[in-house]
Design a protein around this motif. Structure first.
Motif, PDB file in Angstrom:
ATOM      1  N   PRO A  29       0.721  -1.275  -0.125  1.00 17.43           N
ATOM      2  CA  PRO A  29      -0.069  -0.269   0.125  1.00 17.43           C
ATOM      3  C   PRO A  29       1.027   1.254   0.037  1.00 17.43           C
ATOM      4  CG  PRO A  29      -0.849  -1.554   1.613  1.00 17.43           C
ATOM      5  CD  PRO A  29       0.348  -2.143   1.254  1.00 17.43           C
ATOM      6  N   ALA A  30       1.923   1.285   0.758  1.00 20.15           N
ATOM      7  CA  ALA A  30       2.972   2.322   0.673  1.00 20.15           C
ATOM      8  C   ALA A  30       3.173   2.635  -0.914  1.00 20.15           C
ATOM      9  CB  ALA A  30       4.183   2.311   1.601  1.00 20.15           C
ATOM     10  N   MET A  31       3.651   1.616  -1.495  1.00 21.95           N
ATOM     11  CA  MET A  31       3.848   1.962  -2.927  1.00 21.95           C
ATOM     12  C   MET A  31       2.839   2.712  -3.799  1.00 21.95           C
ATOM     13  SD  MET A  31       4.831  -0.738  -5.934  1.00 21.95           S
ATOM     14  CE  MET A  31       3.323  -1.432  -5.928  1.00 21.95           C
ATOM     15  N   PHE A  32       1.782   2.245  -3.615  1.00 21.76           N
ATOM     16  CA  PHE A  32       0.674   2.612  -4.300  1.00 21.76           C
ATOM     17  C   PHE A  32       0.354   4.308  -3.795  1.00 21.76           C
ATOM     18  CE2 PHE A  32      -0.800  -1.844  -4.856  1.00 21.76           C
ATOM     19  CZ  PHE A  32      -0.756  -1.561  -6.345  1.00 21.76           C
ATOM     20  N   HIS A  33       0.522   4.323  -2.643  1.00 17.36           N
ATOM     21  CA  HIS A  33       0.501   5.861  -2.119  1.00 17.36           C
ATOM     22  C   HIS A  33       1.310   6.809  -2.789  1.00 17.36           C
ATOM     23  CE1 HIS A  33      -0.138   9.288   0.744  1.00 17.36           C
ATOM     24  NE2 HIS A  33       1.193   9.153   0.825  1.00 17.36           N
ATOM     25  N   HIS A  34       2.786   6.255  -2.726  1.00 17.33           N
ATOM     26  CA  HIS A  34       3.923   7.145  -3.493  1.00 17.33           C
ATOM     27  C   HIS A  34       3.530   7.286  -5.005  1.00 17.33           C
ATOM     28  CE1 HIS A  34       6.677   7.643  -0.299  1.00 17.33           C
ATOM     29  NE2 HIS A  34       6.409   6.548   0.180  1.00 17.33           N
ATOM     30  N   LEU A  35       3.140   6.246  -5.604  1.00 14.98           N
ATOM     31  CA  LEU A  35       2.639   6.436  -7.063  1.00 14.98           C
ATOM     32  C   LEU A  35       1.283   7.255  -7.313  1.00 14.98           C
ATOM     33  CD1 LEU A  35       2.907   2.730  -8.334  1.00 14.98           C
ATOM     34  CD2 LEU A  35       4.557   4.593  -8.689  1.00 14.98           C
ATOM     35  N   LYS A  36       0.594   7.150  -6.488  1.00 17.53           N
ATOM     36  CA  LYS A  36      -0.613   8.063  -6.372  1.00 17.53           C
ATOM     37  C   LYS A  36      -0.294   9.980  -6.206  1.00 17.53           C
ATOM     38  CE  LYS A  36      -4.996   9.332  -4.198  1.00 17.53           C
ATOM     39  NZ  LYS A  36      -5.713   8.877  -3.138  1.00 17.53           N
ATOM     40  N   HIS A  37       0.879   9.866  -5.245  1.00 12.85           N
ATOM     41  CA  HIS A  37       0.918  11.207  -4.823  1.00 12.85           C
ATOM     42  C   HIS A  37       2.401  11.696  -5.998  1.00 12.85           C
ATOM     43  CE1 HIS A  37      -1.640  11.792  -2.052  1.00 12.85           C
ATOM     44  NE2 HIS A  37      -1.619  10.794  -1.647  1.00 12.85           N
ATOM     45  N   ARG A  38       2.709  10.920  -6.850  1.00 10.26           N
ATOM     46  CA  ARG A  38       3.650  11.055  -7.917  1.00 10.26           C
ATOM     47  C   ARG A  38       5.225  11.266  -6.984  1.00 10.26           C
ATOM     48  NH1 ARG A  38       0.870  13.824 -12.909  1.00 10.26           N
ATOM     49  NH2 ARG A  38      -0.549  12.239 -13.108  1.00 10.26           N
ATOM     50  N   ARG A  39       5.507  10.632  -6.066  1.00 11.02           N
ATOM     51  CA  ARG A  39       6.542  10.611  -5.206  1.00 11.02           C
ATOM     52  C   ARG A  39       7.648   9.655  -5.730  1.00 11.02           C
ATOM     53  NH1 ARG A  39       4.181  11.489   0.663  1.00 11.02           N
ATOM     54  NH2 ARG A  39       2.994  13.308   0.541  1.00 11.02           N
ATOM     55  N   PRO A  40       8.832   9.832  -5.780  1.00  9.61           N
ATOM     56  CA  PRO A  40       9.705   8.762  -6.081  1.00  9.61           C
ATOM     57  C   PRO A  40       9.827   7.663  -4.835  1.00  9.61           C
ATOM     58  CG  PRO A  40      11.081  11.022  -5.406  1.00  9.61           C
ATOM     59  CD  PRO A  40       9.499  11.027  -5.488  1.00  9.61           C
ATOM     60  N   ILE A  41       9.784   6.318  -5.297  1.00  5.21           N
ATOM     61  CA  ILE A  41       9.612   5.416  -4.291  1.00  5.21           C
ATOM     62  C   ILE A  41      11.152   5.243  -3.724  1.00  5.21           C
ATOM     63  CG2 ILE A  41       9.369   2.899  -4.182  1.00  5.21           C
ATOM     64  CD1 ILE A  41       7.418   2.994  -6.521  1.00  5.21           C
ATOM     65  N   SER A  42      12.108   5.370  -4.562  1.00  5.61           N
ATOM     66  CA  SER A  42      13.371   5.434  -3.844  1.00  5.61           C
ATOM     67  C   SER A  42      13.686   6.624  -3.094  1.00  5.61           C
ATOM     68  CB  SER A  42      14.590   5.101  -4.988  1.00  5.61           C
ATOM     69  OG  SER A  42      14.617   5.927  -5.817  1.00  5.61           O
ATOM     70  N   GLY A  43      14.925   6.938  -2.394  1.00  5.68           N
ATOM     71  CA  GLY A  43      15.290   8.057  -1.826  1.00  5.68           C
ATOM     72  C   GLY A  43      16.195   8.825  -2.743  1.00  5.68           C
ATOM     73  N   SER A  44      16.338   8.637  -4.293  1.00  7.32           N
ATOM     74  CA  SER A  44      16.761   9.483  -5.082  1.00  7.32           C
ATOM     75  C   SER A  44      16.031  10.750  -5.226  1.00  7.32           C
ATOM     76  CB  SER A  44      17.263   8.723  -6.367  1.00  7.32           C
ATOM     77  OG  SER A  44      16.044   8.545  -7.163  1.00  7.32           O
ATOM     78  N   GLY A  45      16.950  11.966  -5.607  1.00  9.77           N
ATOM     79  CA  GLY A  45      16.253  13.142  -5.894  1.00  9.77           C
ATOM     80  C   GLY A  45      15.800  14.056  -4.870  1.00  9.77           C
ATOM     81  N   GLY A  46      15.982  13.428  -3.401  1.00 13.55           N
ATOM     82  CA  GLY A  46      15.516  14.178  -2.326  1.00 13.55           C
ATOM     83  C   GLY A  46      16.493  13.483  -0.999  1.00 13.55           C
ATOM     84  N   GLU A  47      16.361  13.994   0.179  1.00 18.31           N
ATOM     85  CA  GLU A  47      16.751  13.528   1.499  1.00 18.31           C
ATOM     86  C   GLU A  47      16.275  12.318   1.819  1.00 18.31           C
ATOM     87  OE1 GLU A  47      18.138  16.128   4.440  1.00 18.31           O
ATOM     88  OE2 GLU A  47      18.224  17.834   3.030  1.00 18.31           O
ATOM     89  N   SER A  48      16.915  11.210   1.899  1.00 17.19           N
ATOM     90  CA  SER A  48      16.431   9.733   2.222  1.00 17.19           C
ATOM     91  C   SER A  48      16.712   9.625   3.645  1.00 17.19           C
ATOM     92  CB  SER A  48      16.992   9.041   1.341  1.00 17.19           C
ATOM     93  OG  SER A  48      18.296   8.600   1.546  1.00 17.19           O
ATOM     94  N   GLY A  49      17.273  10.403   4.542  1.00 10.05           N
ATOM     95  CA  GLY A  49      17.789  10.103   5.916  1.00 10.05           C
ATOM     96  C   GLY A  49      19.102   9.449   6.148  1.00 10.05           C
ATOM     97  N   TRP A  50      19.631   8.944   4.947  1.00  9.33           N
ATOM     98  CA  TRP A  50      21.025   7.959   5.232  1.00  9.33           C
ATOM     99  C   TRP A  50      21.986   9.207   5.672  1.00  9.33           C
ATOM    100  CZ3 TRP A  50      21.295   3.251   5.381  1.00  9.33           C
ATOM    101  CH2 TRP A  50      20.375   2.318   4.720  1.00  9.33           C
TER     102      TRP A  50
END
Length: 56
Positions: A29-50
């Motif tokens: 469900p988290a994957m579908f949430h990210h796809l619905k809101h057009r957010r990248p699934i991976s942390g690339s392009g933004g801060e991922s907390g690493w």
């Protein structure tokens, strides 16, 4: 590591498939949430907390 190590050490091996199933029930469900809101699934392009995790 948290799913595989207890299974390899034979510590409550029945909990490994239960934990893996629970993780899948959260991640799909988290994957579908990210796809619905057009957010990248991976942390690339933004801060991922690493970077914060590596500082500790």
């Amino acid at each position: 590591m948290g799913l595989i190590l207890p299974w390899l050490l034979n510590l409550f091996p029945i909990l490994t498939p239960i934990a893996a199933s629970a993780l899948a029930w959260v991640m799909v469900p988290a994957m579908f949430h990210h796809l619905k809101h057009r957010r990248p699934i991976s942390g690339s392009g933004g801060e991922s907390g690493w970077s914060e995790a590596q500082l500790l």
